[in-house]
Design a protein around this motif. Structure first.
Motif, PDB file in Angstrom:
ATOM      1  N   MET A 177       0.828  -1.210   0.000  1.00  0.00           N
ATOM      2  CA  MET A 177       0.000   0.000   0.000  1.00  0.00           C
ATOM      3  C   MET A 177       0.862   1.260   0.000  1.00  0.00           C
ATOM      4  SD  MET A 177      -2.980   1.028   2.749  1.00  0.00           S
ATOM      5  CE  MET A 177      -1.798   1.302   4.074  1.00  0.00           C
ATOM      6  N   ASN A 178       1.991   1.217   0.703  1.00  0.00           N
ATOM      7  CA  ASN A 178       2.838   2.401   0.836  1.00  0.00           C
ATOM      8  C   ASN A 178       3.805   2.595  -0.328  1.00  0.00           C
ATOM      9  OD1 ASN A 178       1.735   3.178   3.330  1.00  0.00           O
ATOM     10  ND2 ASN A 178       3.077   1.761   4.437  1.00  0.00           N
ATOM     11  N   GLU A 179       3.851   1.625  -1.234  1.00  0.00           N
ATOM     12  CA  GLU A 179       4.788   1.722  -2.354  1.00  0.00           C
ATOM     13  C   GLU A 179       4.342   2.712  -3.424  1.00  0.00           C
ATOM     14  OE1 GLU A 179       5.188  -2.198  -3.861  1.00  0.00           O
ATOM     15  OE2 GLU A 179       6.570  -2.862  -2.277  1.00  0.00           O
ATOM     16  N   LYS A 180       3.058   2.994  -3.488  1.00  0.00           N
ATOM     17  CA  LYS A 180       2.546   3.819  -4.583  1.00  0.00           C
ATOM     18  C   LYS A 180       1.418   4.705  -4.083  1.00  0.00           C
ATOM     19  CE  LYS A 180       1.066   3.332  -9.411  1.00  0.00           C
ATOM     20  NZ  LYS A 180       0.760   2.341 -10.488  1.00  0.00           N
ATOM     21  N   GLN A 181       1.457   5.955  -4.452  1.00  0.00           N
ATOM     22  CA  GLN A 181       0.429   6.904  -4.031  1.00  0.00           C
ATOM     23  C   GLN A 181      -0.935   6.509  -4.601  1.00  0.00           C
ATOM     24  OE1 GLN A 181       1.357  10.931  -5.033  1.00  0.00           O
ATOM     25  NE2 GLN A 181      -0.233  11.807  -3.735  1.00  0.00           N
TER      26      GLN A 181
END
Length: 308
Positions: A177-181
């Motif tokens: 989830m935190n890898e891509k806006q």
């Protein structure tokens, strides 16, 4: 579990009701005045003996109860409130707590572990005493009545159903989830909604943590069987839930996503498809497993539709 374990825990849990918060004994809450035992009174640990059997031994036996291939009862017993305020997190009905816990693991946690890898348990079982104290002091716990067949595993809810809730974090999903806006909790919500027989989901701010609840008939033999077979495999699919199909979030975007199985928020988007592709990219067999889950969930949804 030894027979005397259940009776010992029941007696000990009942004692705690009068030693923690007078509200649990149907009296005025002690924080409003010196009525009974004050809510804020601290209980000192002591090596109590109930019925000739040490409580510590009973808790040790209870914690060893295996709920599924990868989970034991002890995995679900830790409570910061219990630790800090000295209120033992002890069930009154150990059998019901174990049965509800097995159903939670079998129907939700093991399949999630099979798909995503490790599932971290943040909080789960609460005794009526611990939950009541938490609610009494505004520590973000619902009332005991609202928590039966939820965080309080060893009590049926007002409709007579059993249930169990665990607040979980899935590290793989939190990292993804935190890898891509633009990715958020809704991807996991839709995955669970499309593949698993959940009753309720409530998402929180950190790491897409979610209170995940299973709810069903305590007399349904579909939930019985060898716990070693509760491993997330296709053969362990044996669903007969009594769900509320309710999803909301305190994480942005906040609000209600699903109520009574009906969409109230955003439908799945491209991020959902990305998640499925990333999950299956190096595990070809997982795609077939997800199809089996989805087919079973569709059948369960049809049964749920007839219920409502």
């Amino acid at each position: 579990m030894k027979a005397r374990t259940k009776s010992t825990l029941k007696k000990f849990a009942e004692e705690q009701k009068t030693r923690t918060c007078s509200r649990l004994a149907a009296e005025k809450c002690g924080k409003d005045g010196p009525v009974g035992t004050a809510c804020c009174s601290r209980i000192k640990a002591d090596p109590r003996v109930v019925g000739g059997f040490r409580v510590l031994g009973a808790l040790d036996d209870f914690g060893r109860e295996r709920l599924s291939k990868h989970y034991f009862m002890r995995d679900f017993l830790y409570s910061e409130i219990s630790q800090v305020h000295g209120i033992p997190n002890v069930p009154e009905d150990a059998d019901l707590a174990v049965k509800a816990g097995k159903a939670l693991c079998r129907n939700l946690l093991e399949p999630l572990r099979h798909v995503f890898g490790h599932v971290t348990i943040r909080s789960a079982f609460r005794s009526a005493s611990v939950n009541g104290f938490c609610n009494c002091h505004n520590m973000n716990c619902s009332s005991n009545k609202a928590s039966y067949a939820n965080h309080i595993w060893d009590h049926r809810d007002g409709d007579g159903f059993m249930g169990a809730t665990a607040c979980i974090v899935i590290p793989w999903f939190a990292d993804w989830m935190n890898e891509k806006q633009g990715r958020d909790w809704r991807v996991l919500a839709w995955f669970i909604h499309n593949h698993l027989p959940y009753s309720e989901m409530v998402f929180f701010i950190e790491h897409a943590a979610v209170n995940l609840t299973w709810r069903g008939d305590p007399d349904d033999a579909a939930q019985d069987g060898d716990v070693l077979e509760f491993d997330g495999s296709r053969g362990s699919i044996s669903w007969r839930s009594e769900p509320r199909r309710y999803v909301k979030s305190f994480q942005e975007p906040k609000g209600l996503l699903i109520k009574n199985g009906e969409l109230k928020g955003h439908a799945p988007n491209d991020h959902y498809d990305d998640c499925l592709r990333d999950l299956c990219s190096d595990r070809p067999a997982l795609s077939d497993y997800l199809k089996v889950l989805q087919a079973a969930k569709t059948e369960e949804d049809e049964r749920f539709g007839r219920l409502v």
